[in-house]
Design a protein around this motif. Structure first.
Motif, PDB file in Angstrom:
ATOM      1  N   TRP A 288       6.714  -8.170   7.783  1.00  6.75           N
ATOM      2  CA  TRP A 288       5.645  -8.907   8.454  1.00  6.75           C
ATOM      3  C   TRP A 288       5.071  -9.844   7.412  1.00  6.75           C
ATOM      4  CZ3 TRP A 288       4.107  -9.912  13.150  1.00  6.75           C
ATOM      5  CH2 TRP A 288       2.888 -10.533  13.322  1.00  6.75           C
ATOM      6  N   CYS A 289       5.099 -11.131   7.682  1.00  7.78           N
ATOM      7  CA  CYS A 289       4.669 -12.124   6.702  1.00  7.78           C
ATOM      8  C   CYS A 289       3.754 -13.127   7.403  1.00  7.78           C
ATOM      9  CB  CYS A 289       5.898 -12.807   6.110  1.00  7.78           C
ATOM     10  SG  CYS A 289       5.566 -13.741   4.625  1.00  7.78           S
ATOM     11  N   ASP A 290       2.453 -12.901   7.325  1.00  9.19           N
ATOM     12  CA  ASP A 290       1.456 -13.772   7.953  1.00  9.19           C
ATOM     13  C   ASP A 290       0.816 -14.617   6.866  1.00  9.19           C
ATOM     14  OD1 ASP A 290      -0.690 -14.960   9.250  1.00  9.19           O
ATOM     15  OD2 ASP A 290      -1.098 -13.201  10.477  1.00  9.19           O
ATOM     16  N   GLY A 291       1.314 -15.811   6.705  1.00  6.81           N
ATOM     17  CA  GLY A 291       0.863 -16.683   5.635  1.00  6.81           C
ATOM     18  C   GLY A 291      -0.615 -16.997   5.678  1.00  6.81           C
ATOM     19  N   GLU A 292      -1.151 -17.231   6.858  1.00  8.65           N
ATOM     20  CA  GLU A 292      -2.568 -17.569   6.995  1.00  8.65           C
ATOM     21  C   GLU A 292      -3.451 -16.374   6.648  1.00  8.65           C
ATOM     22  OE1 GLU A 292      -5.756 -20.166   7.758  1.00  8.65           O
ATOM     23  OE2 GLU A 292      -3.632 -20.606   7.595  1.00  8.65           O
ATOM     24  N   ALA A 293      -3.161 -15.212   7.172  1.00  8.01           N
ATOM     25  CA  ALA A 293      -3.988 -14.031   6.930  1.00  8.01           C
ATOM     26  C   ALA A 293      -3.873 -13.528   5.492  1.00  8.01           C
ATOM     27  CB  ALA A 293      -3.619 -12.920   7.898  1.00  8.01           C
ATOM     28  N   GLU A 294      -2.700 -13.699   4.889  1.00  5.02           N
ATOM     29  CA  GLU A 294      -2.473 -13.196   3.538  1.00  5.02           C
ATOM     30  C   GLU A 294      -2.722 -14.248   2.461  1.00  5.02           C
ATOM     31  OE1 GLU A 294       1.023 -10.461   3.229  1.00  5.02           O
ATOM     32  OE2 GLU A 294       1.412 -11.225   5.250  1.00  5.02           O
ATOM     33  N   ASN A 295      -3.196 -15.420   2.855  1.00  4.77           N
ATOM     34  CA  ASN A 295      -3.467 -16.525   1.916  1.00  4.77           C
ATOM     35  C   ASN A 295      -2.244 -16.879   1.074  1.00  4.77           C
ATOM     36  OD1 ASN A 295      -6.194 -16.951   2.651  1.00  4.77           O
ATOM     37  ND2 ASN A 295      -6.747 -15.135   1.481  1.00  4.77           N
ATOM     38  N   LEU A 296      -1.093 -16.937   1.711  1.00  3.61           N
ATOM     39  CA  LEU A 296       0.145 -17.284   1.019  1.00  3.61           C
ATOM     40  C   LEU A 296       0.411 -18.779   1.133  1.00  3.61           C
ATOM     41  CD1 LEU A 296       2.458 -14.455   2.403  1.00  3.61           C
ATOM     42  CD2 LEU A 296       1.362 -14.538   0.160  1.00  3.61           C
ATOM     43  N   THR A 297       0.939 -19.358   0.077  1.00  3.80           N
ATOM     44  CA  THR A 297       1.415 -20.738   0.172  1.00  3.80           C
ATOM     45  C   THR A 297       2.773 -20.701   0.867  1.00  3.80           C
ATOM     46  OG1 THR A 297       2.599 -20.672  -1.930  1.00  3.80           O
ATOM     47  CG2 THR A 297       0.255 -21.346  -1.991  1.00  3.80           C
ATOM     48  N   TRP A 298       3.235 -21.866   1.281  1.00  5.89           N
ATOM     49  CA  TRP A 298       4.529 -21.944   1.951  1.00  5.89           C
ATOM     50  C   TRP A 298       5.633 -21.424   1.029  1.00  5.89           C
ATOM     51  CZ3 TRP A 298       6.610 -22.079   6.469  1.00  5.89           C
ATOM     52  CH2 TRP A 298       7.923 -22.476   6.629  1.00  5.89           C
ATOM     53  N   SER A 299       5.593 -21.793  -0.252  1.00 12.00           N
ATOM     54  CA  SER A 299       6.645 -21.356  -1.177  1.00 12.00           C
ATOM     55  C   SER A 299       6.580 -19.844  -1.416  1.00 12.00           C
ATOM     56  CB  SER A 299       6.571 -22.117  -2.496  1.00 12.00           C
ATOM     57  OG  SER A 299       5.321 -21.915  -3.111  1.00 12.00           O
ATOM     58  N   GLU A 300       5.386 -19.259  -1.474  1.00 18.01           N
ATOM     59  CA  GLU A 300       5.259 -17.805  -1.620  1.00 18.01           C
ATOM     60  C   GLU A 300       5.823 -17.083  -0.399  1.00 18.01           C
ATOM     61  OE1 GLU A 300       1.203 -17.448  -4.311  1.00 18.01           O
ATOM     62  OE2 GLU A 300       1.049 -17.664  -2.136  1.00 18.01           O
ATOM     63  N   GLN A 301       5.533 -17.632   0.770  1.00 17.31           N
ATOM     64  CA  GLN A 301       6.024 -17.019   2.002  1.00 17.31           C
ATOM     65  C   GLN A 301       7.549 -17.089   2.066  1.00 17.31           C
ATOM     66  OE1 GLN A 301       4.122 -18.588   5.469  1.00 17.31           O
ATOM     67  NE2 GLN A 301       4.569 -16.785   6.668  1.00 17.31           N
ATOM     68  N   CYS A 302       8.109 -18.223   1.719  1.00 23.19           N
ATOM     69  CA  CYS A 302       9.570 -18.368   1.715  1.00 23.19           C
ATOM     70  C   CYS A 302      10.213 -17.425   0.706  1.00 23.19           C
ATOM     71  CB  CYS A 302       9.961 -19.809   1.415  1.00 23.19           C
ATOM     72  SG  CYS A 302       9.593 -20.959   2.750  1.00 23.19           S
ATOM     73  N   ALA A 303       9.590 -17.267  -0.466  1.00 23.68           N
ATOM     74  CA  ALA A 303      10.134 -16.381  -1.493  1.00 23.68           C
ATOM     75  C   ALA A 303      10.160 -14.931  -1.013  1.00 23.68           C
ATOM     76  CB  ALA A 303       9.313 -16.496  -2.774  1.00 23.68           C
ATOM     77  N   ARG A 304       9.125 -14.484  -0.302  1.00 21.53           N
ATOM     78  CA  ARG A 304       9.106 -13.118   0.234  1.00 21.53           C
ATOM     79  C   ARG A 304      10.228 -12.909   1.243  1.00 21.53           C
ATOM     80  NH1 ARG A 304       3.446 -11.246   2.372  1.00 21.53           N
ATOM     81  NH2 ARG A 304       4.718  -9.455   2.890  1.00 21.53           N
ATOM     82  N   ILE A 305      10.441 -13.910   2.096  1.00 15.52           N
ATOM     83  CA  ILE A 305      11.474 -13.791   3.122  1.00 15.52           C
ATOM     84  C   ILE A 305      12.867 -13.785   2.472  1.00 15.52           C
ATOM     85  CG2 ILE A 305      12.539 -14.948   5.083  1.00 15.52           C
ATOM     86  CD1 ILE A 305       9.647 -15.910   5.804  1.00 15.52           C
ATOM     87  N   VAL A 306      13.095 -14.652   1.501  1.00 12.54           N
ATOM     88  CA  VAL A 306      14.389 -14.695   0.808  1.00 12.54           C
ATOM     89  C   VAL A 306      14.649 -13.392   0.074  1.00 12.54           C
ATOM     90  CG1 VAL A 306      15.649 -15.829  -1.080  1.00 12.54           C
ATOM     91  CG2 VAL A 306      14.494 -17.211   0.645  1.00 12.54           C
ATOM     92  N   ALA A 307      13.627 -12.837  -0.585  1.00 12.95           N
ATOM     93  CA  ALA A 307      13.785 -11.578  -1.319  1.00 12.95           C
ATOM     94  C   ALA A 307      14.101 -10.411  -0.367  1.00 12.95           C
ATOM     95  CB  ALA A 307      12.524 -11.278  -2.120  1.00 12.95           C
ATOM     96  N   PHE A 308      13.565 -10.455   0.829  1.00  9.48           N
ATOM     97  CA  PHE A 308      13.797  -9.406   1.836  1.00  9.48           C
ATOM     98  C   PHE A 308      15.233  -9.456   2.370  1.00  9.48           C
ATOM     99  CE2 PHE A 308      13.312  -7.966   6.374  1.00  9.48           C
ATOM    100  CZ  PHE A 308      13.059  -6.638   6.092  1.00  9.48           C
ATOM    101  N   GLN A 309      15.849 -10.619   2.364  1.00  8.13           N
ATOM    102  CA  GLN A 309      17.216 -10.840   2.855  1.00  8.13           C
ATOM    103  C   GLN A 309      17.397 -10.356   4.280  1.00  8.13           C
ATOM    104  OE1 GLN A 309      19.712  -8.974  -0.088  1.00  8.13           O
ATOM    105  NE2 GLN A 309      19.680 -10.795  -1.380  1.00  8.13           N
ATOM    106  N   PRO A 310      16.655 -10.953   5.236  1.00  8.47           N
ATOM    107  CA  PRO A 310      16.727 -10.486   6.633  1.00  8.47           C
ATOM    108  C   PRO A 310      18.021 -10.915   7.315  1.00  8.47           C
ATOM    109  CG  PRO A 310      15.359 -12.417   6.513  1.00  8.47           C
ATOM    110  CD  PRO A 310      15.705 -12.060   5.090  1.00  8.47           C
ATOM    111  N   ASP A 311      18.417 -10.134   8.319  1.00  8.36           N
ATOM    112  CA  ASP A 311      19.530 -10.532   9.180  1.00  8.36           C
ATOM    113  C   ASP A 311      19.029 -11.572  10.190  1.00  8.36           C
ATOM    114  OD1 ASP A 311      21.432  -8.661   8.080  1.00  8.36           O
ATOM    115  OD2 ASP A 311      20.277  -7.096   9.097  1.00  8.36           O
ATOM    116  N   TYR A 312      17.784 -11.440  10.591  1.00 13.85           N
ATOM    117  CA  TYR A 312      17.158 -12.374  11.534  1.00 13.85           C
ATOM    118  C   TYR A 312      15.769 -12.688  11.075  1.00 13.85           C
ATOM    119  CZ  TYR A 312      20.931 -11.303  14.727  1.00 13.85           C
ATOM    120  OH  TYR A 312      22.164 -11.143  15.289  1.00 13.85           O
TER     121      TYR A 312
END
Length: 79
Positions: A55-79
């Motif tokens: 679960w990656c809510d950029g607005e609620a977690e005060n994440l920048t776009w690059s931080e959010q993308c890095a979390r998703i890439v590190a997770f390596q999702p199938d979808y």
């Protein structure tokens, strides 16, 4: 299955975007956190089926776009 769900953080000088509750994005001058009901319902259903979720809510977690993308890439999702 690994699935990433969330709400993007959108950098905008006009304010804070809310894109999870309706078909049009709304921009608020002051930060407003509106619970993303549809995404949360989907996450609950997927978790109950045994899927691994990020679960990656950029607005609620005060994440920048690059931080959010890095979390998703590190997770390596199938979808």
């Amino acid at each position: 299955m690994k699935i990433a769900l969330g709400v993007p953080s959108i950098d905008d000088p006009r304010g804070h975007h809310q894109v999870a509750q309706n078909r049009q994005a709304q921009v608020f001058a002051a930060k407003q956190l509106i619970f993303p009901t549809t995404f949360a319902y989907a996450a609950t259903m997927l978790a109950q089926k045994g899927h691994q979720l990020l679960w990656c809510d950029g607005e609620a977690e005060n994440l920048t776009w690059s931080e959010q993308c890095a979390r998703i890439v590190a997770f390596q999702p199938d979808y």
